[in-house]
Design an enzyme around this catalytic site. Structure first.
Site, PDB file in Angstrom:
ATOM      1  N   GLU A  10       0.809  -1.228   0.000  1.00  0.00           N
ATOM      2  CA  GLU A  10       0.000   0.000   0.000  1.00  0.00           C
ATOM      3  C   GLU A  10       0.839   1.275   0.000  1.00  0.00           C
ATOM      4  OE1 GLU A  10      -2.963  -0.495  -0.634  1.00  0.00           O
ATOM      5  OE2 GLU A  10      -3.049  -2.615  -0.137  1.00  0.00           O
ATOM      6  N   GLY A  11       1.917   1.262  -0.758  1.00  0.00           N
ATOM      7  CA  GLY A  11       2.837   2.389  -0.789  1.00  0.00           C
ATOM      8  C   GLY A  11       3.958   2.151   0.199  1.00  0.00           C
TER       9      GLY A  11
END
Length: 599
Positions: A437-438
């Site tokens: 997620e990043g």
């Protein structure tokens, strides 16, 4: 390997005394979610996760998901039956909208359930996590027709969801995706392209998988501005709600991963697959951020869950492993838990875990306040704080996951390096969380580039002042709180110094701010942790339970004296700028630069 003991006691203490859950339960729409009801619910959930899900953790690691010759994916032994029971008992539906069959409990309760499930088996937990993210995106942006067609069975868990973002050439640069979506005559779209790293992109636990896919329509602007979001079901849905023919999406392969072997991570191929637009064309990133922001806190909590399982195992091992004689011992061999360094590692795990759990649940409480408080000003402020805490939750939580599972392995000594003990699995499983997620560097960039500048920096300054308010309470609480107060005061000063440097420097030297963003985020994580543990110590003293009071006080004092001072140590790195990072050229970095020697 040790069995999983649900951490519901500390979750209950945190909800009641530390993060303000009773205020959430008092909000309109949450009348059914009072604290007593929630604690009982979480205790039942913990029992389910311990009895049904936790036993699949080891088998999922040893015998992971596998792609069959016909392209289908079979999950690890026990996963399918455990998921069936998970659906039947309705745990996934607890925090989801009542309109579509959910329990309408607060987001905070859903996050606590996620921790229990992640501690039991994070590879299993990833499937419901992705489904919940897809549900949230549809609730916010889906048309009424799409909601009615997909949400009821997604809420029950009968159908699962996946998030399809990146591609082989794109990586974290989602704006570089090339999957295309061409509109059909009936208003649907034909999607063609390849997606990678798709968690539970195919599996045998549910009859239907609802993919949320980023793609470009013809003539879309370049970069992230030209991305649209589509629902692409594995099977087309007939008018009567039954499943029709297989859609044009297939699993080309499964990734061979360091950990989370039980979770099938797919390379998906879309070949003129029928998809349905969610929201408007070229608004896909806005929609995906609904999923990603929720998932970022969930990933932080998953790291807490894995670390809790590793801590429990290392604590059991430390009590049973006997070698050497501790100082003052009368027996020839002592349990290694009697040696100071092992105690240091256990206390480090315990206090960091308590702090991180409180951080995640605090974020969730602010999310609930931002969506349900009747006062618009309170909602707006809660949304600001949740935004500030989200990158901290994800990056700080997952960084701690790497560190704490490593400590758990270290306590096992050489046996920790042997796969049969299971200690290494936690270390391997948690490693992806700092990337999901990043990456954590992206989280730090989000903190300094977007969240720190809200209202010219006043949003962050106000939160810092909120944390400072506890110093007066600590001063009045007695001399046993003095070291906590002194350390927290000093480290908040260091964070304040770094914050003002960031705000001042960001106007003219963005590279300098980004260079210090990761240590700066860690400073925030440490200070919020120290603050929350101080709140826990004060609450423990007031709760009337001497054992609880001692536990909370010792944890807060240990953190303040031995872990929190790292915040000041990071001030130099946070404010050093980027000059030295770019001072060496590539040849110098590689060590092949040649010096000139005069003859």
């Amino acid at each position: 390997m040790s069995t999983f003991r649900p951490q519901t006691s500390d979750i209950a203490f945190t909800l009641e005394h530390v993060v303000g859950y009773p205020d959430v339960a008092a909000l309109p729409g949450f009348e059914h979610a009072d604290l007593d009801t929630v604690v009982e619910l979480l205790e039942q959930c913990g029992e389910f996760m311990a009895e049904v899900v936790a036993p699949t953790n080891r088998s999922g690691d040893v015998q992971g998901a596998a792609r069959q010759p016909d392209g289908t994916v079979v999950t690890s032994p026990g996963f399918r039956d455990a998921y069936r029971q998970y659906v039947e008992t309705g745990w996934g539906a607890v925090p989801l909208p009542e309109e579509f069959g959910g329990g309408d409990f607060p987001h905070t309760v859903g996050l606590a359930i996620q921790e229990l499930m992640s501690t039991a088996n994070v590879a299993f937990a990833l499937c419901p996590l992705l489904t919940q993210g897809a549900i949230e995106a549809l609730v916010h942006y889906g048309s009424d027709a799409l909601k009615q067609q997909f949400l009821p069975k997604m809420v029950t868990g009968e159908w699962t969801g996946s998030m399809n973002l990146t591609e082989p050439q794109a990586g974290s640069d989602v704006g570089a995706i090339t999957t295309r979506a061409v509109k059909n005559d009936d208003g649907s779209y034909a999607l063609t392209g390849q997606k990678i790293y798709i968690t539970y992109g195919d599996h045998d636990m549910a009859e239907q998988i609802v993919h949320l896919v980023l793609a470009r329509v013809p003539g879309a602007p370049a970069g992230t501005k030209g991305i649209s979001c589509f629902i692409v079901p594995k099977f087309l849905v007939n008018d009567d709600g039954s499943l029709g023919e297989h859609n044009g999406v297939s699993a080309l392969s499964l990734e061979h991963k360091l950990g989370i072997h039980g979770s099938p991570t797919c390379v998906l191929e879309y070949a003129n697959a029928t998809g349905y637009l969610v929201g408007e064309e070229n608004r896909g990133m806005q929609i995906m951020f609904i999923m990603m922001n929720s998932a970022r806190v969930s990933v932080g909590m998953q790291a807490v869950g894995i670390s809790e399982r590793a801590y429990q195992q290392s604590l059991d091992y430390a009590q049973n492993r006997r070698q050497g004689r501790a100082i003052g011992a009368t027996e020839r061999d002592s349990a290694i838990i009697d040696f100071p360094d092992v105690r240091r590692m256990l206390m480090t795990q315990k206090t960091y875990l308590a702090a991180a759990r409180r951080l995640m649940l605090l974020n969730a409480v602010y999310v609930d306040q931002s969506t349900h408080n009747p006062d618009a000003a309170v909602r707006a402020r809660a949304d600001e704080i949740a935004g500030l805490l989200t990158p901290i939750c994800k990056a700080y939580g997952s960084d701690l996951g790497n560190e704490l599972t490593s400590l758990a392995l270290q306590i096992h000594g050489g046996m920790g390096f042997i796969e049969e003990t299971g200690a290494a699995q936690h270390y391997r499983d948690v490693r992806i969380m700092a990337i999901y997620e990043g990456t954590n560097g992206i989280q730090a960039a989000d903190l300094v580039g977007r969240k720190l500048g809200v209202r010219g920096g006043d949003s962050a300054r106000e939160f810092l002042e909120t944390m400072r308010e506890i110093l007066a309470e600590l001063a009045e609480a007695g001399t046993e709180f003095d070291s906590i107060r002194a350390s927290l005061s000093a480290e908040l000063d260091a964070l304040d110094t770094a914050t003002e440097w960031m705000l001042r420097t960001g106007r003219g030297d963005p590279n300098g701010v980004l260079a210090g963003s990761v240590p700066y985020l860690r400073m925030w994580g440490l200070c919020v942790s120290g603050w929350l543990l101080a709140r826990s110590a004060l609450a423990g003293a007031a709760a009337g339970d001497p054992e609880q009071a001692e536990t909370q006080l010792v944890m807060a004092r240990f953190f303040a004296q031995q872990l929190l001072p790292a915040c000041s140590g990071l001030l130099g790195a946070a404010t050093a700028g980027s000059t030295d990072l770019f001072a060496l050229n590539v040849a110098q970095l590689s060590g092949i630069a040649r010096s000139t020697v005069s003859s």
